[in-house]
Design a protein around this motif. Sequence first.
Motif, PDB file in Angstrom:
ATOM      1  N   GLN A  18     101.858   3.818 -11.974  1.00 47.51           N
ATOM      2  CA  GLN A  18     102.085   2.589 -11.261  1.00 47.51           C
ATOM      3  C   GLN A  18     102.602   3.056  -9.809  1.00 47.51           C
ATOM      4  O   GLN A  18     102.017   2.789  -8.859  1.00 47.51           O
ATOM      5  CB  GLN A  18     102.954   1.416 -11.720  1.00 47.51           C
ATOM      6  N   LYS A  19     103.620   4.029  -9.849  1.00 46.39           N
ATOM      7  CA  LYS A  19     104.025   4.549  -8.654  1.00 46.39           C
ATOM      8  C   LYS A  19     103.292   5.495  -7.941  1.00 46.39           C
ATOM      9  O   LYS A  19     102.768   5.514  -6.862  1.00 46.39           O
ATOM     10  CB  LYS A  19     105.193   5.242  -8.764  1.00 46.39           C
ATOM     11  N   GLN A  20     102.398   6.257  -9.236  1.00 38.95           N
ATOM     12  CA  GLN A  20     101.331   7.234  -8.378  1.00 38.95           C
ATOM     13  C   GLN A  20     100.381   6.398  -7.914  1.00 38.95           C
ATOM     14  O   GLN A  20      99.681   6.982  -6.894  1.00 38.95           O
ATOM     15  CB  GLN A  20     100.971   8.192  -9.712  1.00 38.95           C
ATOM     16  N   VAL A  21      99.735   5.572  -8.494  1.00 38.88           N
ATOM     17  CA  VAL A  21      98.535   4.551  -7.827  1.00 38.88           C
ATOM     18  C   VAL A  21      98.909   4.343  -6.468  1.00 38.88           C
ATOM     19  O   VAL A  21      98.189   4.227  -5.546  1.00 38.88           O
ATOM     20  CB  VAL A  21      98.198   3.484  -8.984  1.00 38.88           C
ATOM     21  N   GLU A  22     100.057   3.702  -6.399  1.00 39.50           N
ATOM     22  CA  GLU A  22     100.446   3.213  -5.086  1.00 39.50           C
ATOM     23  C   GLU A  22     100.699   4.243  -4.157  1.00 39.50           C
ATOM     24  O   GLU A  22     100.386   4.142  -3.005  1.00 39.50           O
ATOM     25  CB  GLU A  22     102.157   2.342  -5.266  1.00 39.50           C
ATOM     26  N   ALA A  23     101.143   5.530  -4.411  1.00 37.62           N
ATOM     27  CA  ALA A  23     101.118   6.403  -3.450  1.00 37.62           C
ATOM     28  C   ALA A  23      99.883   7.018  -3.046  1.00 37.62           C
ATOM     29  O   ALA A  23      99.557   7.256  -1.923  1.00 37.62           O
ATOM     30  CB  ALA A  23     102.091   7.676  -4.157  1.00 37.62           C
ATOM     31  N   TYR A  24      99.047   7.205  -4.074  1.00 41.33           N
ATOM     32  CA  TYR A  24      97.481   7.443  -4.043  1.00 41.33           C
ATOM     33  C   TYR A  24      96.863   6.402  -3.002  1.00 41.33           C
ATOM     34  O   TYR A  24      95.901   6.845  -2.237  1.00 41.33           O
ATOM     35  CB  TYR A  24      96.832   7.818  -5.034  1.00 41.33           C
ATOM     36  N   GLU A  61      97.994   4.654  -0.412  1.00 43.44           N
ATOM     37  CA  GLU A  61      98.447   5.061   0.641  1.00 43.44           C
ATOM     38  C   GLU A  61      97.941   6.244   1.292  1.00 43.44           C
ATOM     39  O   GLU A  61      97.226   6.586   2.324  1.00 43.44           O
ATOM     40  CB  GLU A  61      99.964   4.957   0.965  1.00 43.44           C
ATOM     41  N   SER A  62      97.770   7.405   0.492  1.00 49.35           N
ATOM     42  CA  SER A  62      97.433   8.680   0.857  1.00 49.35           C
ATOM     43  C   SER A  62      95.574   8.676   1.146  1.00 49.35           C
ATOM     44  O   SER A  62      95.093   8.913   2.156  1.00 49.35           O
ATOM     45  CB  SER A  62      97.523   9.525  -0.189  1.00 49.35           C
ATOM     46  N   TYR A  63      94.790   7.678   0.180  1.00 49.87           N
ATOM     47  CA  TYR A  63      93.445   7.528   0.391  1.00 49.87           C
ATOM     48  C   TYR A  63      93.316   6.725   1.782  1.00 49.87           C
ATOM     49  O   TYR A  63      92.268   7.128   2.558  1.00 49.87           O
ATOM     50  CB  TYR A  63      93.008   6.839  -0.639  1.00 49.87           C
ATOM     51  N   ARG A  64      94.175   5.601   1.994  1.00 49.46           N
ATOM     52  CA  ARG A  64      93.854   5.068   3.239  1.00 49.46           C
ATOM     53  C   ARG A  64      94.058   5.677   4.466  1.00 49.46           C
ATOM     54  O   ARG A  64      93.083   5.619   5.239  1.00 49.46           O
ATOM     55  CB  ARG A  64      95.142   3.855   3.269  1.00 49.46           C
ATOM     56  N   ILE A  65      94.878   6.593   4.477  1.00 47.40           N
ATOM     57  CA  ILE A  65      95.100   7.415   5.811  1.00 47.40           C
ATOM     58  C   ILE A  65      94.010   8.280   5.854  1.00 47.40           C
ATOM     59  O   ILE A  65      93.493   8.582   6.808  1.00 47.40           O
ATOM     60  CB  ILE A  65      96.570   8.304   5.594  1.00 47.40           C
ATOM     61  N   ASN A  66      93.677   9.034   4.710  1.00 48.22           N
ATOM     62  CA  ASN A  66      92.611  10.311   4.769  1.00 48.22           C
ATOM     63  C   ASN A  66      91.242   9.502   5.123  1.00 48.22           C
ATOM     64  O   ASN A  66      90.487  10.311   5.820  1.00 48.22           O
ATOM     65  CB  ASN A  66      92.714  10.907   3.396  1.00 48.22           C
ATOM     66  N   GLU A  67      91.066   8.364   4.795  1.00 50.91           N
ATOM     67  CA  GLU A  67      89.832   7.680   4.838  1.00 50.91           C
ATOM     68  C   GLU A  67      89.631   7.415   6.672  1.00 50.91           C
ATOM     69  O   GLU A  67      88.662   7.690   7.146  1.00 50.91           O
ATOM     70  CB  GLU A  67      89.784   6.373   4.135  1.00 50.91           C
ATOM     71  N   ILE A  68      90.802   6.866   6.983  1.00 51.29           N
ATOM     72  CA  ILE A  68      90.873   6.668   8.541  1.00 51.29           C
ATOM     73  C   ILE A  68      90.736   7.973   9.184  1.00 51.29           C
ATOM     74  O   ILE A  68      89.875   8.034   9.889  1.00 51.29           O
ATOM     75  CB  ILE A  68      91.819   6.032   8.726  1.00 51.29           C
ATOM     76  N   ARG A  69      91.314   8.953   8.708  1.00 51.70           N
ATOM     77  CA  ARG A  69      91.340  10.262   9.484  1.00 51.70           C
ATOM     78  C   ARG A  69      89.876  10.993   9.271  1.00 51.70           C
ATOM     79  O   ARG A  69      89.172  11.275  10.188  1.00 51.70           O
ATOM     80  CB  ARG A  69      92.268  11.194   8.831  1.00 51.70           C
ATOM     81  N   LYS A 100      90.436  10.661  -2.457  1.00 55.82           N
ATOM     82  CA  LYS A 100      89.892   9.633  -3.385  1.00 55.82           C
ATOM     83  C   LYS A 100      89.739   9.833  -4.700  1.00 55.82           C
ATOM     84  O   LYS A 100      89.978   8.745  -5.468  1.00 55.82           O
ATOM     85  CB  LYS A 100      88.254   9.257  -2.726  1.00 55.82           C
ATOM     86  N   ASN A 101      89.397  11.055  -5.157  1.00 52.61           N
ATOM     87  CA  ASN A 101      89.468  11.427  -6.532  1.00 52.61           C
ATOM     88  C   ASN A 101      90.890  11.168  -7.153  1.00 52.61           C
ATOM     89  O   ASN A 101      91.027  10.619  -8.466  1.00 52.61           O
ATOM     90  CB  ASN A 101      89.056  12.696  -6.816  1.00 52.61           C
ATOM     91  N   ASN A 102      91.928  11.301  -6.439  1.00 57.46           N
ATOM     92  CA  ASN A 102      93.257  11.276  -6.992  1.00 57.46           C
ATOM     93  C   ASN A 102      93.379   9.885  -7.388  1.00 57.46           C
ATOM     94  O   ASN A 102      94.077   9.434  -8.313  1.00 57.46           O
ATOM     95  CB  ASN A 102      94.458  11.711  -6.111  1.00 57.46           C
ATOM     96  N   LEU A 103      93.310   9.044  -6.334  1.00 50.33           N
ATOM     97  CA  LEU A 103      93.323   7.520  -6.558  1.00 50.33           C
ATOM     98  C   LEU A 103      92.641   6.994  -7.846  1.00 50.33           C
ATOM     99  O   LEU A 103      93.202   6.224  -8.697  1.00 50.33           O
ATOM    100  CB  LEU A 103      92.975   6.787  -5.228  1.00 50.33           C
ATOM    101  N   ASP A 104      90.997   7.234  -7.675  1.00 49.89           N
ATOM    102  CA  ASP A 104      90.380   6.962  -8.683  1.00 49.89           C
ATOM    103  C   ASP A 104      90.721   7.373 -10.141  1.00 49.89           C
ATOM    104  O   ASP A 104      90.824   6.522 -11.055  1.00 49.89           O
ATOM    105  CB  ASP A 104      88.954   7.317  -8.558  1.00 49.89           C
TER     106      ASP A 104
END
Length: 475
Positions: free
Chosen positions: A410-416, A418-426, A441-445
């Motif tokens: 659950q913590k990992q999903v929340e962290a990924y 945020e990571s995906y949101r930032i990397n998608e914008i960048r 993206k793959n980490n989150l999925d």
Amino acid sequence: MKYKHLVLIFFGFISFNSYTQDLGVKSYSLNECITIALENNLDLKSTALRANSAKIQHQQAKANMLPSINGSFNLGINDGRSIDPFTNDFINQELTFSNMGLSLNMTVFNGFRLLNNAKQNRLNREASELEKEVAKQDLILNVTLAYLQVLNNKAVLELNKQRYQTTKKQLEVQKDFFENQSGNPADYADILGQIANDETNLLVSKSNLNNAKLSLLRLMNLKDVQNLDTKTELLALEKYKLSAADVYLLALENLATFEANELRIKAAKKGVSVAKAQFSPNVSIFSGINTNYSSAAEVFTSTGTTIIETGDFVSLNGQDLPVMTEQTNFSSDKINYNDQLDNNLNTVIGVAVNVPLFNGFRAKNNVAIEKMRMEESILELERTHLDIKNTIAQVHFDMEAVYNRYQSLQKQVEAYKESYRINEIRFNNGVSNFLNYITSKNNLDNAKVNLANTKYEYLLLTKILNYYKGDMLSL
């Protein structure tokens, strides 16, 4: 039921069959699936037949203590030399004969073999009834686990659909960049490879869902997988409160398999008593009533007298005079069938004693075999205790480990996220490269899929523990 076998239900649905949608799909709740399985499952029906067979065997064992009564009748024609059953004389003629009889035989004592055999069959009958209940509980558990597997595969399929749609949207963006020659051509090639990977995951997810439904259908004894769907049910995920020792103590009290094994031990002990009865004498009483008919039987009636010469002579005054005698004349008539049955009626009654002296050690060896069966029944109960205790301990340990992994995921999903949101914008603003974007993206999925799998794995393990503690309502 073995723990490894149960786990295979959850993880053993990997094959590559096609899955198709059907407009006539019917959704079943878990309770509906259980109800259908209890009515249709072939293995459960076989167990019920064995229980009915044990019931009939018990009824027959009790009936064996009743006296046996048999009637007989025969009618025949004999031609040639024979013995007249009416006069016991030799005759040489065609003869019609008939015999009727009614006999009774009852065992008075045979070392209590019949009594102990009836008790043994009663215990086996009770054990079979409990084993039918065990089979019913096993089926409910298996349907529950198969249902959870369908829900799990549906959740994974939805995640893979979302993954595919997200990648597809990104493909449209990169395609515009590629066609306008304003982006990195490698990014467009990479996104093409990624969407192919997502399509593969989507196909595998559909195949796994199809196979999970097939497994559920087999338990329900239904045929059409395309017309089956499961209802999305709220499945609370709470930390399991009981320890492995608590579950085992409840299993000892509630699981029918323990009581069934104990009844099998008692039945085996009665089997020893039945075998020992072969050393005892067999005392029985018998009686019978019989009659017969013969077509040669006749009755003679006097019709008067006549004076006839005897063939002897007396001399009187030198003259031989014949000796005369009076002879009674008779007429013969056949005795009819009913009169002969009444006239020839006879009865018999007696006591028979059969004392075993030597039978090739058969009785001794049968007792030894029954004792070994009793010992095997005792070992089976001990084995059941040990297997269930170890299984509960293993399932409980795995359940706690999965629960902790679920919390971490659950913590990992929340962290990924945020990571995906930032990397998608960048990435969309051209600040980051495609590798960073697709990695996040793959980490989150993957984290979402792992979280879903872990959730259902935890639910599966708790259902197994609920089964062992005898709480079928919690399944």
